[in-house]
Scaffold this motif. Structure first.
Motif, PDB file in Angstrom:
ATOM      1  N   ALA A   1       0.772  -1.059  -0.312  1.00 17.32           N
ATOM      2  CA  ALA A   1      -0.011   0.070  -0.007  1.00 17.32           C
ATOM      3  C   ALA A   1       0.940   1.254  -0.232  1.00 17.32           C
ATOM      4  CB  ALA A   1      -1.025  -0.081   1.318  1.00 17.32           C
ATOM      5  N   ILE A   2       1.745   1.143   0.769  1.00 18.85           N
ATOM      6  CA  ILE A   2       2.688   2.453   1.063  1.00 18.85           C
ATOM      7  C   ILE A   2       3.709   2.835  -0.303  1.00 18.85           C
ATOM      8  CG2 ILE A   2       4.547   3.561   2.176  1.00 18.85           C
ATOM      9  CD1 ILE A   2       3.467   2.124   4.600  1.00 18.85           C
ATOM     10  N   ARG A   3       4.227   1.773  -0.815  1.00 14.33           N
ATOM     11  CA  ARG A   3       5.141   1.621  -2.002  1.00 14.33           C
ATOM     12  C   ARG A   3       4.245   2.291  -3.239  1.00 14.33           C
ATOM     13  NH1 ARG A   3      10.090   2.745  -0.468  1.00 14.33           N
ATOM     14  NH2 ARG A   3      11.166   0.991   0.662  1.00 14.33           N
ATOM     15  N   GLN A   4       3.065   1.755  -3.232  1.00 14.79           N
ATOM     16  CA  GLN A   4       2.032   1.897  -4.471  1.00 14.79           C
ATOM     17  C   GLN A   4       1.657   3.470  -4.507  1.00 14.79           C
ATOM     18  OE1 GLN A   4      -1.488  -0.354  -4.533  1.00 14.79           O
ATOM     19  NE2 GLN A   4      -2.079   0.055  -6.566  1.00 14.79           N
ATOM     20  N   VAL A   5       1.297   4.050  -3.256  1.00 12.65           N
ATOM     21  CA  VAL A   5       0.864   5.291  -3.335  1.00 12.65           C
ATOM     22  C   VAL A   5       2.073   6.394  -3.058  1.00 12.65           C
ATOM     23  CG1 VAL A   5      -0.466   6.950  -1.788  1.00 12.65           C
ATOM     24  CG2 VAL A   5      -1.262   4.430  -2.453  1.00 12.65           C
ATOM     25  N   LEU A   6       2.931   6.294  -2.193  1.00 11.90           N
ATOM     26  CA  LEU A   6       3.963   7.323  -1.822  1.00 11.90           C
ATOM     27  C   LEU A   6       5.260   7.123  -2.503  1.00 11.90           C
ATOM     28  CD1 LEU A   6       3.059   7.458   2.012  1.00 11.90           C
ATOM     29  CD2 LEU A   6       2.407   8.899   0.241  1.00 11.90           C
ATOM     30  N   LYS A   7       5.507   6.102  -2.727  1.00 12.75           N
ATOM     31  CA  LYS A   7       6.937   5.447  -3.179  1.00 12.75           C
ATOM     32  C   LYS A   7       8.025   6.317  -2.426  1.00 12.75           C
ATOM     33  CE  LYS A   7       5.441   4.643  -7.876  1.00 12.75           C
ATOM     34  NZ  LYS A   7       3.939   4.466  -7.260  1.00 12.75           N
TER      35      LYS A   7
ATOM     36  N   ALA B   1      11.537   7.366  -0.455  1.00 15.71           N
ATOM     37  CA  ALA B   1      12.840   6.804  -0.819  1.00 15.71           C
ATOM     38  C   ALA B   1      13.600   6.389   0.557  1.00 15.71           C
ATOM     39  CB  ALA B   1      13.494   8.134  -1.281  1.00 15.71           C
ATOM     40  N   ILE B   2      13.278   5.344   1.065  1.00 21.15           N
ATOM     41  CA  ILE B   2      13.721   4.560   2.270  1.00 21.15           C
ATOM     42  C   ILE B   2      13.801   3.266   2.000  1.00 21.15           C
ATOM     43  CG2 ILE B   2      12.968   6.411   3.898  1.00 21.15           C
ATOM     44  CD1 ILE B   2      10.868   4.327   4.857  1.00 21.15           C
ATOM     45  N   PRO B   3      14.912   2.642   2.655  1.00 25.96           N
ATOM     46  CA  PRO B   3      15.031   1.058   2.388  1.00 25.96           C
ATOM     47  C   PRO B   3      13.740   0.356   3.009  1.00 25.96           C
ATOM     48  CG  PRO B   3      17.181   1.950   3.209  1.00 25.96           C
ATOM     49  CD  PRO B   3      15.914   3.013   3.312  1.00 25.96           C
ATOM     50  N   ASP B   4      13.571  -0.750   2.317  1.00 25.58           N
ATOM     51  CA  ASP B   4      12.489  -1.773   2.911  1.00 25.58           C
ATOM     52  C   ASP B   4      12.506  -1.805   4.047  1.00 25.58           C
ATOM     53  OD1 ASP B   4      12.286  -3.784  -0.130  1.00 25.58           O
ATOM     54  OD2 ASP B   4      11.649  -1.768   0.175  1.00 25.58           O
ATOM     55  N   ARG B   5      13.545  -2.253   4.809  1.00 27.42           N
ATOM     56  CA  ARG B   5      13.758  -2.798   6.196  1.00 27.42           C
ATOM     57  C   ARG B   5      13.348  -1.577   6.864  1.00 27.42           C
ATOM     58  NH1 ARG B   5      17.674  -6.560   9.217  1.00 27.42           N
ATOM     59  NH2 ARG B   5      16.883  -6.554  11.205  1.00 27.42           N
ATOM     60  N   GLU B   6      13.687  -0.319   6.778  1.00 23.09           N
ATOM     61  CA  GLU B   6      13.278   0.849   7.521  1.00 23.09           C
ATOM     62  C   GLU B   6      11.753   1.322   7.390  1.00 23.09           C
ATOM     63  OE1 GLU B   6      14.407   5.585   7.695  1.00 23.09           O
ATOM     64  OE2 GLU B   6      15.807   4.332   6.787  1.00 23.09           O
ATOM     65  N   LEU B   7      11.306   0.904   6.418  1.00 25.84           N
ATOM     66  CA  LEU B   7       9.774   1.006   6.227  1.00 25.84           C
ATOM     67  C   LEU B   7       9.136  -0.016   6.961  1.00 25.84           C
ATOM     68  CD1 LEU B   7       7.315   2.390   4.704  1.00 25.84           C
ATOM     69  CD2 LEU B   7       7.555   0.614   2.997  1.00 25.84           C
TER      70      LEU B   7
ATOM     71  N   HIS C   1      16.262  -3.128  -0.393  1.00 24.89           N
ATOM     72  CA  HIS C   1      16.005  -2.666  -1.622  1.00 24.89           C
ATOM     73  C   HIS C   1      15.273  -0.954  -1.473  1.00 24.89           C
ATOM     74  CE1 HIS C   1      13.787  -1.604  -5.532  1.00 24.89           C
ATOM     75  NE2 HIS C   1      12.492  -1.708  -4.979  1.00 24.89           N
ATOM     76  N   VAL C   2      15.941  -0.152  -2.118  1.00 24.64           N
ATOM     77  CA  VAL C   2      15.423   1.103  -2.522  1.00 24.64           C
ATOM     78  C   VAL C   2      14.944   1.462  -3.837  1.00 24.64           C
ATOM     79  CG1 VAL C   2      16.198   3.573  -2.185  1.00 24.64           C
ATOM     80  CG2 VAL C   2      17.300   1.919  -0.810  1.00 24.64           C
ATOM     81  N   PRO C   3      13.747   1.779  -4.108  1.00 27.86           N
ATOM     82  CA  PRO C   3      12.848   2.310  -5.083  1.00 27.86           C
ATOM     83  C   PRO C   3      13.947   2.815  -6.054  1.00 27.86           C
ATOM     84  CG  PRO C   3      11.483   2.858  -3.271  1.00 27.86           C
ATOM     85  CD  PRO C   3      12.993   2.585  -2.957  1.00 27.86           C
ATOM     86  N   ARG C   4      13.717   2.321  -7.457  1.00 24.09           N
ATOM     87  CA  ARG C   4      14.388   3.001  -8.480  1.00 24.09           C
ATOM     88  C   ARG C   4      14.357   4.541  -8.501  1.00 24.09           C
ATOM     89  NH1 ARG C   4      12.909  -1.370 -13.194  1.00 24.09           N
ATOM     90  NH2 ARG C   4      14.080  -3.090 -12.276  1.00 24.09           N
ATOM     91  N   GLY C   5      15.297   5.390  -9.045  1.00 18.58           N
ATOM     92  CA  GLY C   5      15.342   6.597  -9.242  1.00 18.58           C
ATOM     93  C   GLY C   5      15.587   7.425  -7.921  1.00 18.58           C
ATOM     94  N   THR C   6      15.820   6.656  -6.721  1.00 15.68           N
ATOM     95  CA  THR C   6      15.885   7.498  -5.641  1.00 15.68           C
ATOM     96  C   THR C   6      17.278   7.318  -4.875  1.00 15.68           C
ATOM     97  OG1 THR C   6      15.150   5.353  -4.350  1.00 15.68           O
ATOM     98  CG2 THR C   6      13.580   7.246  -4.934  1.00 15.68           C
ATOM     99  N   ARG C   7      18.215   6.470  -5.516  1.00 14.89           N
ATOM    100  CA  ARG C   7      19.320   6.282  -5.198  1.00 14.89           C
ATOM    101  C   ARG C   7      20.396   7.611  -5.425  1.00 14.89           C
ATOM    102  NH1 ARG C   7      20.917   0.468  -4.788  1.00 14.89           N
ATOM    103  NH2 ARG C   7      18.769  -0.612  -4.680  1.00 14.89           N
ATOM    104  N   PRO C   8      21.424   7.674  -4.742  1.00 15.20           N
ATOM    105  CA  PRO C   8      22.166   9.004  -5.032  1.00 15.20           C
ATOM    106  C   PRO C   8      23.182   8.936  -5.867  1.00 15.20           C
ATOM    107  CG  PRO C   8      22.607   8.109  -2.817  1.00 15.20           C
ATOM    108  CD  PRO C   8      21.559   7.265  -3.346  1.00 15.20           C
TER     109      PRO C   8
END
Length: 67
Positions: free
Chosen positions: A19-25, A27-33, A60-67
């Motif tokens: 739900a969170i990744r679909q709506v907000l995307k 830029a934090i790692p999965d484990r932190e989420l 995993h950090v979503p694409r396009g959000t890595r430095p």
């Protein structure tokens, strides 16, 4: 969390992740989420089911959000 609290007594990390990744995307790692979801659920008096399966040991950090 409030919607889940009215119908269930637990929060699934898998359902929250989707739900969170679909709506907000965020830029934090999965484990932190997962940790953030769990922390908020406990504060709201809900149990947490850690049922999200990871594809690798690295977060995993979503694409396009890595430095």
């Amino acid at each position: 969390m409030e919607a889940r609290k009215k119908r269930y007594d637990y929060v699934s990390t898998e359902q929250a992740y989707r739900a969170i990744r679909q709506v907000l995307k965020p830029a934090i790692p999965d484990r932190e989420l997962d940790d953030m979801v769990a922390s908020l659920a406990v504060k709201k008096g809900l149990a947490v089911v850690f049922d999200r399966q990871t594809k690798s040991s690295a977060d995993h950090v979503p694409r396009g959000t890595r430095p």
